[in-house]
Write an enzyme that holds these catalytic residues in place. Sequence first.
Site, PDB file in Angstrom:
ATOM      1  N   GLU A   1       0.836  -1.213   0.000  1.00  0.00           N
ATOM      2  CA  GLU A   1       0.000   0.000   0.000  1.00  0.00           C
ATOM      3  C   GLU A   1       0.868   1.258   0.000  1.00  0.00           C
ATOM      4  O   GLU A   1       0.554   2.255  -0.660  1.00  0.00           O
ATOM      5  CB  GLU A   1      -0.940  -0.026   1.211  1.00  0.00           C
ATOM      6  CG  GLU A   1      -1.997  -1.121   1.061  1.00  0.00           C
ATOM      7  CD  GLU A   1      -2.702  -1.449   2.364  1.00  0.00           C
ATOM      8  OE1 GLU A   1      -2.021  -1.833   3.338  1.00  0.00           O
ATOM      9  OE2 GLU A   1      -3.937  -1.311   2.419  1.00  0.00           O
TER      10      GLU A   1
ATOM     11  N   GLU B   1      -3.548  -9.700   3.612  1.00  0.00           N
ATOM     12  CA  GLU B   1      -4.322  -9.496   4.847  1.00  0.00           C
ATOM     13  C   GLU B   1      -5.393 -10.550   5.052  1.00  0.00           C
ATOM     14  O   GLU B   1      -5.672 -10.977   6.165  1.00  0.00           O
ATOM     15  CB  GLU B   1      -4.977  -8.104   4.841  1.00  0.00           C
ATOM     16  CG  GLU B   1      -4.022  -6.955   5.063  1.00  0.00           C
ATOM     17  CD  GLU B   1      -3.360  -6.446   3.800  1.00  0.00           C
ATOM     18  OE1 GLU B   1      -3.440  -7.103   2.744  1.00  0.00           O
ATOM     19  OE2 GLU B   1      -2.751  -5.366   3.869  1.00  0.00           O
TER      20      GLU B   1
HETATM   21  N1  CAA Z   1       4.870  -7.717  11.251  1.00  0.00           N
HETATM   22  C1  CAA Z   1       5.715  -8.001  12.243  1.00  0.00           C
HETATM   23  N2  CAA Z   1       6.815  -8.759  12.088  1.00  0.00           N
HETATM   24  C2  CAA Z   1       7.066  -9.234  10.862  1.00  0.00           C
HETATM   25  C3  CAA Z   1       6.239  -8.970   9.764  1.00  0.00           C
HETATM   26  C4  CAA Z   1       5.085  -8.153   9.986  1.00  0.00           C
HETATM   27  N3  CAA Z   1       4.252  -7.813   8.999  1.00  0.00           N
HETATM   28  N4  CAA Z   1       6.733  -9.591   8.667  1.00  0.00           N
HETATM   29  C5  CAA Z   1       7.853 -10.216   9.081  1.00  0.00           C
HETATM   30  N5  CAA Z   1       8.057 -10.011  10.393  1.00  0.00           N
HETATM   31  C6  CAA Z   1       9.133 -10.504  11.232  1.00  0.00           C
HETATM   32  C7  CAA Z   1       8.972 -12.007  11.509  1.00  0.00           C
HETATM   33  O1  CAA Z   1       8.063 -12.213  12.571  1.00  0.00           O
HETATM   34  C8  CAA Z   1      10.380 -12.397  11.841  1.00  0.00           C
HETATM   35  O2  CAA Z   1      10.666 -11.952  13.162  1.00  0.00           O
HETATM   36  P1  CAA Z   1      11.525 -12.905  14.159  1.00  0.00           P
HETATM   37  O3  CAA Z   1      12.857 -13.044  13.484  1.00  0.00           O
HETATM   38  O4  CAA Z   1      11.569 -12.103  15.405  1.00  0.00           O
HETATM   39  O5  CAA Z   1      10.779 -14.185  14.240  1.00  0.00           O
HETATM   40  C9  CAA Z   1      11.193 -11.539  10.883  1.00  0.00           C
HETATM   41  O6  CAA Z   1      10.360 -10.444  10.525  1.00  0.00           O
HETATM   42  C10 CAA Z   1      11.572 -12.286   9.622  1.00  0.00           C
HETATM   43  O7  CAA Z   1      10.384 -12.836   9.053  1.00  0.00           O
HETATM   44  P2  CAA Z   1      10.241 -14.367   8.605  1.00  0.00           P
HETATM   45  O8  CAA Z   1      11.043 -15.240   9.517  1.00  0.00           O
HETATM   46  O9  CAA Z   1       8.788 -14.684   8.482  1.00  0.00           O
HETATM   47  O10 CAA Z   1      10.949 -14.304   7.190  1.00  0.00           O
HETATM   48  P3  CAA Z   1      10.588 -15.163   5.897  1.00  0.00           P
HETATM   49  O11 CAA Z   1      11.639 -14.809   4.910  1.00  0.00           O
HETATM   50  O12 CAA Z   1      10.382 -16.601   6.221  1.00  0.00           O
HETATM   51  O13 CAA Z   1       9.162 -14.608   5.393  1.00  0.00           O
HETATM   52  C11 CAA Z   1       7.564 -12.910   4.796  1.00  0.00           C
HETATM   53  C12 CAA Z   1       9.041 -13.276   4.991  1.00  0.00           C
HETATM   54  C13 CAA Z   1       6.993 -13.678   3.593  1.00  0.00           C
HETATM   55  C14 CAA Z   1       7.525 -11.418   4.520  1.00  0.00           C
HETATM   56  C15 CAA Z   1       6.750 -13.264   6.040  1.00  0.00           C
HETATM   57  O14 CAA Z   1       7.413 -12.737   7.178  1.00  0.00           O
HETATM   58  C16 CAA Z   1       5.375 -12.733   6.035  1.00  0.00           C
HETATM   59  O15 CAA Z   1       4.478 -13.306   5.433  1.00  0.00           O
HETATM   60  N6  CAA Z   1       5.124 -11.596   6.772  1.00  0.00           N
HETATM   61  C17 CAA Z   1       3.820 -11.045   6.985  1.00  0.00           C
HETATM   62  C18 CAA Z   1       3.227 -10.435   5.731  1.00  0.00           C
HETATM   63  C19 CAA Z   1       1.841  -9.925   6.003  1.00  0.00           C
HETATM   64  O16 CAA Z   1       0.931 -10.648   6.346  1.00  0.00           O
HETATM   65  N7  CAA Z   1       1.652  -8.588   5.834  1.00  0.00           N
HETATM   66  C20 CAA Z   1       0.390  -7.940   6.041  1.00  0.00           C
HETATM   67  C21 CAA Z   1       0.326  -7.344   7.413  1.00  0.00           C
HETATM   68  S1  CAA Z   1      -1.265  -6.663   7.818  1.00  0.00           S
HETATM   69  C22 CAA Z   1      -1.300  -5.150   7.051  1.00  0.00           C
HETATM   70  O17 CAA Z   1      -0.355  -4.719   6.447  1.00  0.00           O
HETATM   71  C23 CAA Z   1      -2.581  -4.378   7.211  1.00  0.00           C
HETATM   72  C24 CAA Z   1      -2.660  -3.148   6.366  1.00  0.00           C
HETATM   73  O18 CAA Z   1      -3.199  -3.161   5.293  1.00  0.00           O
HETATM   74  C25 CAA Z   1      -2.200  -1.864   6.849  1.00  0.00           C
END
Ligand code: CAA
Length: 259
Positions: A113, A133
């Site tokens: 976004e 999301e």
């Molecule tokens: N919020 C908080 N922490 C996050 C994060 C997020 N959105 N995305 C990644 N992290 C953190 C992980 O928890 C992890 O922390 P730790 O090392 O402390 O465990 C660190 O970043 C590394 O992440 P991964 O171990 O998961 O790394 P990966 O390479 O295996 O995966 C990823 C990367 C595909 C980006 C995966 O982390 C992921 O799917 N993240 C979430 C994506 C998501 O759902 N985003 C939408 C959020 S809601 C939103 O944004 C609402 C809106 O419209 C405003």
Amino acid sequence: MSSEFVQLEVADSVATIRLDRPKAMNAISLQVQAELRAVAAEVSERSDVRAVVLWGGEKVFAAGNDVKEMADMSYTDMVDHVEGVQGAVTAIARIPKPVVAAVNGYALGGGCELAMAADVRFAAENAVLGQPEVLLGIIPGAGGTQRLPRLVGPSKAKDLLFTGRFVKADEALAIGLVDRVLPAADVYPEALAWAARFVNAAPYALRAIKESVDRGLEADLETGLQIERQHFAAAFATEDSTTGMRSFIESGPGKATFE
Ligand code: CAA
């Protein structure tokens, strides 16, 4: 206000706004949202900033809102906070200067976004974008249901929003979610080069074009044309219009530089 997770650097009249929260994949926490709003206000006001690059660094653009912070929020918490995240992204979208997002790695949820709030998007070959999301049982809250269909059309947007699937750079380019795909190391330099084109351009004209396009897209055609007419007439009150047209007559097209 001092920024911990959003860095601002200005060089040769181009500002780089860089998300800098690598341990959390640049997740957009409440603090990051506040810092984004502050930096958007600063670059909007500073006359030494003529264009802006929005970047997350070489590894990740932003993995979205901070899910760990959001997880315990209630409905009433969210009523208070949703304007914060939308406000941060809207503040970036309303910067009255050209803004390019340089996307390396993931741009997911609020990260996607944020990228969509820029005027154009350059993506690395390894970039991954999406609005996941729905997989968290929620919906985008920073403009995803509005800006994504405006960029890619309603059916492609609904496919991405319904499934939450990740989109690689080549597909993002094909559907119009990004504008250029580049080798990862070239994304930021090319974004800087794009922004640098506007350093000597006419500031009011750029601002008026951006506002006419963006406000026009939010309105019916007649209202959009009225916005354009007002800005067109107002441009004639600027010194830039005198400089630009005189330069054309005396030296030919494209030679003018503007303060
Ligand atoms: N919020 C908080 N922490 C996050 C994060 C997020 N959105 N995305 C990644 N992290 C953190 C992980 O928890 C992890 O922390 P730790 O090392 O402390 O465990 C660190 O970043 C590394 O992440 P991964 O171990 O998961 O790394 P990966 O390479 O295996 O995966 C990823 C990367 C595909 C980006 C995966 O982390 C992921 O799917 N993240 C979430 C994506 C998501 O759902 N985003 C939408 C959020 S809601 C939103 O944004 C609402 C809106 O419209 C405003």
